[in-house]
Design a protein around this motif. Structure first.
Motif, PDB file in Angstrom:
ATOM      1  N   LYS A 122       0.726  -1.114  -0.267  1.00 33.44           N
ATOM      2  CA  LYS A 122       0.106   0.063   0.001  1.00 33.44           C
ATOM      3  C   LYS A 122       0.791   1.266   0.088  1.00 33.44           C
ATOM      4  O   LYS A 122       0.618   2.169  -0.664  1.00 33.44           O
ATOM      5  CB  LYS A 122      -0.822  -0.011   1.189  1.00 33.44           C
ATOM      6  CG  LYS A 122      -1.850   1.096   1.240  1.00 33.44           C
ATOM      7  CD  LYS A 122      -2.792   0.925   2.543  1.00 33.44           C
ATOM      8  CE  LYS A 122      -3.602   2.207   2.573  1.00 33.44           C
ATOM      9  NZ  LYS A 122      -4.778   2.137   1.576  1.00 33.44           N
ATOM     10  N   ILE A 125       2.566   1.734  -3.765  1.00 34.02           N
ATOM     11  CA  ILE A 125       1.344   2.094  -4.392  1.00 34.02           C
ATOM     12  C   ILE A 125       0.903   3.395  -4.174  1.00 34.02           C
ATOM     13  O   ILE A 125       0.815   4.310  -5.158  1.00 34.02           O
ATOM     14  CB  ILE A 125       0.287   1.133  -4.371  1.00 34.02           C
ATOM     15  CG1 ILE A 125       0.662  -0.365  -4.856  1.00 34.02           C
ATOM     16  CG2 ILE A 125      -0.860   1.551  -5.098  1.00 34.02           C
ATOM     17  CD1 ILE A 125      -0.438  -1.629  -4.459  1.00 34.02           C
ATOM     18  N   GLU A 126       0.670   3.956  -3.073  1.00 37.99           N
ATOM     19  CA  GLU A 126       0.259   5.268  -2.761  1.00 37.99           C
ATOM     20  C   GLU A 126       1.286   6.353  -2.729  1.00 37.99           C
ATOM     21  O   GLU A 126       0.973   7.464  -3.155  1.00 37.99           O
ATOM     22  CB  GLU A 126      -0.609   5.170  -1.528  1.00 37.99           C
ATOM     23  CG  GLU A 126      -1.672   4.285  -1.732  1.00 37.99           C
ATOM     24  CD  GLU A 126      -2.838   4.407  -0.489  1.00 37.99           C
ATOM     25  OE1 GLU A 126      -2.372   5.076   0.662  1.00 37.99           O
ATOM     26  OE2 GLU A 126      -3.925   3.964  -0.493  1.00 37.99           O
ATOM     27  N   ARG A 127       2.270   5.869  -2.194  1.00 32.77           N
ATOM     28  CA  ARG A 127       3.308   7.176  -1.708  1.00 32.77           C
ATOM     29  C   ARG A 127       4.423   7.378  -2.885  1.00 32.77           C
ATOM     30  O   ARG A 127       4.983   8.324  -3.435  1.00 32.77           O
ATOM     31  CB  ARG A 127       3.973   7.068  -0.521  1.00 32.77           C
ATOM     32  CG  ARG A 127       3.029   7.125   0.714  1.00 32.77           C
ATOM     33  CD  ARG A 127       3.566   7.355   1.953  1.00 32.77           C
ATOM     34  NE  ARG A 127       2.877   6.962   2.996  1.00 32.77           N
ATOM     35  CZ  ARG A 127       3.419   6.968   4.211  1.00 32.77           C
ATOM     36  NH1 ARG A 127       4.472   7.263   4.446  1.00 32.77           N
ATOM     37  NH2 ARG A 127       2.530   6.137   5.284  1.00 32.77           N
ATOM     38  N   GLU A 128       4.700   6.028  -3.558  1.00 34.39           N
ATOM     39  CA  GLU A 128       5.819   5.773  -4.576  1.00 34.39           C
ATOM     40  C   GLU A 128       5.358   5.589  -5.895  1.00 34.39           C
ATOM     41  O   GLU A 128       6.078   5.547  -6.954  1.00 34.39           O
ATOM     42  CB  GLU A 128       6.762   4.883  -4.237  1.00 34.39           C
ATOM     43  CG  GLU A 128       7.231   4.788  -2.950  1.00 34.39           C
ATOM     44  CD  GLU A 128       8.345   5.696  -2.661  1.00 34.39           C
ATOM     45  OE1 GLU A 128       9.024   6.177  -3.424  1.00 34.39           O
ATOM     46  OE2 GLU A 128       8.682   6.256  -1.371  1.00 34.39           O
ATOM     47  N   LYS A 129       3.951   5.241  -6.014  1.00 34.82           N
ATOM     48  CA  LYS A 129       3.344   5.514  -7.213  1.00 34.82           C
ATOM     49  C   LYS A 129       3.658   4.241  -8.070  1.00 34.82           C
ATOM     50  O   LYS A 129       4.047   4.116  -9.240  1.00 34.82           O
ATOM     51  CB  LYS A 129       3.483   6.535  -8.302  1.00 34.82           C
ATOM     52  CG  LYS A 129       3.050   7.847  -7.528  1.00 34.82           C
ATOM     53  CD  LYS A 129       1.506   7.620  -6.878  1.00 34.82           C
ATOM     54  CE  LYS A 129       1.026   9.271  -6.345  1.00 34.82           C
ATOM     55  NZ  LYS A 129      -0.189   8.993  -5.513  1.00 34.82           N
ATOM     56  N   LYS A 130       4.092   3.027  -7.471  1.00 35.49           N
ATOM     57  CA  LYS A 130       4.759   1.792  -8.063  1.00 35.49           C
ATOM     58  C   LYS A 130       3.512   0.816  -8.308  1.00 35.49           C
ATOM     59  O   LYS A 130       2.492   0.810  -7.607  1.00 35.49           O
ATOM     60  CB  LYS A 130       5.698   0.986  -7.093  1.00 35.49           C
ATOM     61  CG  LYS A 130       6.724   1.983  -6.827  1.00 35.49           C
ATOM     62  CD  LYS A 130       7.803   2.143  -7.952  1.00 35.49           C
ATOM     63  CE  LYS A 130       9.267   2.776  -7.316  1.00 35.49           C
ATOM     64  NZ  LYS A 130      10.082   3.177  -8.521  1.00 35.49           N
ATOM     65  N   LYS A 131       3.662   0.107  -9.339  1.00 33.22           N
ATOM     66  CA  LYS A 131       2.805  -1.096  -9.611  1.00 33.22           C
ATOM     67  C   LYS A 131       3.451  -2.511  -8.823  1.00 33.22           C
ATOM     68  O   LYS A 131       4.676  -2.553  -8.959  1.00 33.22           O
ATOM     69  CB  LYS A 131       2.771  -1.238 -11.147  1.00 33.22           C
ATOM     70  CG  LYS A 131       1.701  -2.523 -11.524  1.00 33.22           C
ATOM     71  CD  LYS A 131       1.590  -2.502 -12.905  1.00 33.22           C
ATOM     72  CE  LYS A 131       0.495  -3.395 -13.459  1.00 33.22           C
ATOM     73  NZ  LYS A 131       0.215  -3.727 -14.939  1.00 33.22           N
ATOM     74  N   ASP A 185       6.414  -2.847 -10.967  1.00 27.10           N
ATOM     75  CA  ASP A 185       7.683  -2.528 -10.668  1.00 27.10           C
ATOM     76  C   ASP A 185       8.437  -3.347  -9.653  1.00 27.10           C
ATOM     77  O   ASP A 185       9.497  -3.325  -9.296  1.00 27.10           O
ATOM     78  CB  ASP A 185       7.524  -0.867 -10.001  1.00 27.10           C
ATOM     79  CG  ASP A 185       6.865  -0.141 -11.152  1.00 27.10           C
ATOM     80  OD1 ASP A 185       7.408   0.078 -12.530  1.00 27.10           O
ATOM     81  OD2 ASP A 185       5.776   0.262 -11.016  1.00 27.10           O
ATOM     82  N   ARG A 309      -0.917  14.111   4.064  1.00 25.39           N
ATOM     83  CA  ARG A 309      -1.224  12.832   3.149  1.00 25.39           C
ATOM     84  C   ARG A 309      -2.789  12.355   3.363  1.00 25.39           C
ATOM     85  O   ARG A 309      -3.538  11.732   2.596  1.00 25.39           O
ATOM     86  CB  ARG A 309      -0.442  11.864   3.611  1.00 25.39           C
ATOM     87  CG  ARG A 309      -0.141  10.570   2.784  1.00 25.39           C
ATOM     88  CD  ARG A 309       0.897   9.821   3.101  1.00 25.39           C
ATOM     89  NE  ARG A 309       0.778   9.160   4.599  1.00 25.39           N
ATOM     90  CZ  ARG A 309       1.480   9.606   5.651  1.00 25.39           C
ATOM     91  NH1 ARG A 309       2.687  10.271   5.509  1.00 25.39           N
ATOM     92  NH2 ARG A 309       1.287   9.005   6.811  1.00 25.39           N
TER      93      ARG A 309
END
Length: 457
Positions: A122, A125-131, A185, A309
């Motif tokens: 989570k 996904i939310e802070r680093e914008k990773k898949k 990612d 945030r």
């Protein structure tokens, strides 16, 4: 978090903070208290010895002698050595690899590995914008696979299915192939845990590590086990090339021994703290901020980041425009503010990050700690009609009794909420004029529970 250690150290250092001159004798007395505080917090003995030795060397040197405020300089030394013991600065995950960057999670059963995988997913996904893709290589506990699948859906991560009939190495290699095809990612790997460190477990995880070559190998450990956490981390570190530690259940750890011992014993940084059960309850570990909280100085930076945030900025802007236009602040707005506060972990989560919180009366803190106050206030507002929320002045005797009955509360609870709302309403009116923010801060003390005031005010 670290309440016992914080209380003890804050009181000890308070006694020396006002000293105009530090001597070997009064430093010796203070260090004896500091040593006892650390040992009671279950900090490992080698860590305590090293810590006290370094503080003493610096305190008796020119650093304090030349200071205009020796007592304050001594506290600064203690803070600096606390930071050094825990690693000095946050060390982020190193995901610089050909995708997918494989992150393996290791640890004993019950430490919170599976939930930590979901929390980390989570966060990425939310802070680093990773898949992010997640996979369970725990072939001994079918429930772990099901649990991870459920959690993956909750945090919007891709779940790669696995079976107890497969070999862990085959599971992870299959997940790597799938992650490449789906352009993920990061691949987070949940591994099997045991009730204790044993040879079979270590051989299996060594083989898995050698086969998949993760860019990060994180050891997940329960903070509440104190210095045992550091010893278990050391055993894993001798078997695996660990890159960092995830310290879980930190919200239940009043001592803090694990956080202060792990870096010294393993040489590996704590990278994340698990601060609750929810999937968003994982925070990057910042030694300087934790040292500040241990010494009762608060953690305003983390509070600001959390507000940035989690607060709904569009709602905040709407409310600000409404107040500026003089349209008034009603109970619907008040309920929105309570919901935002709950989203940030409740009032206690915010208050404990403020400087000087240890000086607040215990009975006042107890009212906030159980989280009932915010829930009760929301229940009372939910029991009102839309008309009552828009015009609270019409809520009189019979309406109050109906609202109390509908919300399962007492009449005095309804009266208390209306009183607090009135104070908040007055505070919002003050924001319209010049110097509105200062007036608002002064007004906020009326929002605190009985006996509680902002520290230092």
């Amino acid at each position: 978090m670290f309440d016992n250690l914080s209380d003890r150290l804050s009181q000890t250092l308070k006694n020396i903070s006002g000293r105009g001159r530090l001597t070997e004798d009064n430093i010796k007395d203070t260090l004896r208290e500091v040593r006892m505080a650390l040992l009671e917090a279950d900090v490992a003995l080698p860590v305590v010895r090293d810590f006290v030795k370094k503080v003493k060397e610096r305190a008796l040197g020119q650093e304090v002698a030349k200071s205009l405020s020796p007592g304050q300089a001594f506290i600064k030394i203690v803070q600096g050595e606390l930071e050094a013991a825990m690693g000095e600065q946050n060390e982020a995950l190193n995901l610089a690899a050909q995708p997918p960057a494989v992150v393996m999670m290791a640890g004993l059963q019950g430490a919170g590995k599976t939930t930590s995988v979901a929390k980390l997913a989570k966060l990425l996904i939310e802070r680093e914008k990773k898949k992010v893709m997640v996979v369970s290589a725990d072939v001994y506990r079918p429930a772990a696979i099901t649990q991870l699948e459920t959690l993956a859906n909750d945090v919007n991560a891709i779940f790669h299915p696995s079976s107890v009939n497969d070999k862990p190495i085959d599971i992870v290699n299959g997940a790597i192939d799938a992650a490449k095809k789906q352009f993920a990612d990061v691949l987070l790997v949940d591994t099997a845990g045991r009730l204790a460190v044993d040879e079979a477990m270590m051989d299996e995880i060594k083989a898995l590590h050698a086969a998949v070559e993760p860019v990060e190998t994180l050891f997940v450990v329960d903070a509440m086990t104190g210095q045992d956490a550091a010893n278990t981390a050391k055993a894993f570190n001798e078997a695996l090339p660990l890159t960092g530690v995830v310290l879980t259940k930190i919200d239940g750890d009043a001592r803090g021994g694990a956080a202060l011992s792990i870096r010294h014993i393993t040489g590996k940084p704590i990278k994340f703290l698990g601060v609750g059960e929810k999937t968003d309850a994982l925070e990057p570990f910042h030694p300087d901020r934790v040292a500040s909280r241990i010494l009762g100085m608060g953690d305003v930076l983390s509070l600001i980041e959390e507000v940035e945030r989690k607060v709904d900025k569009s709602k905040a802007q709407e409310l600000a425009k409404k107040v500026q236009k003089g349209q008034g602040f009603d109970l619907e707005d008040f309920r929105d503010q309570l919901a935002q506060m709950r989203n940030m972990g409740g009032m206690m989560s915010m208050i404990e990050k403020l400087p000087g919180v240890g000086q607040l009366p215990p009975d006042a803190l107890a009212q906030v700690q159980d989280g009932k106050m915010t829930n009760q206030m929301e229940a009372i507002i939910n029991s009102m009609t839309p008309g009552e929320r828009a015009r609270p002045d019409i809520i009189k005797g019979s309406r109050k009794r109906r609202i109390a009955a509908g919300s399962g509360t007492q009449l005095q609870d309804v009266n208390r909420l209306l009183k607090q709302f009135t104070q908040m309403q007055k505070m919002m009116k003050k924001m319209k004029g010049k110097g509105g923010m200062q007036k608002m801060m002064r007004g906020m003390k009326g929002m605190m529970p009985p006996g509680m005031r902002f520290p230092g005010r």
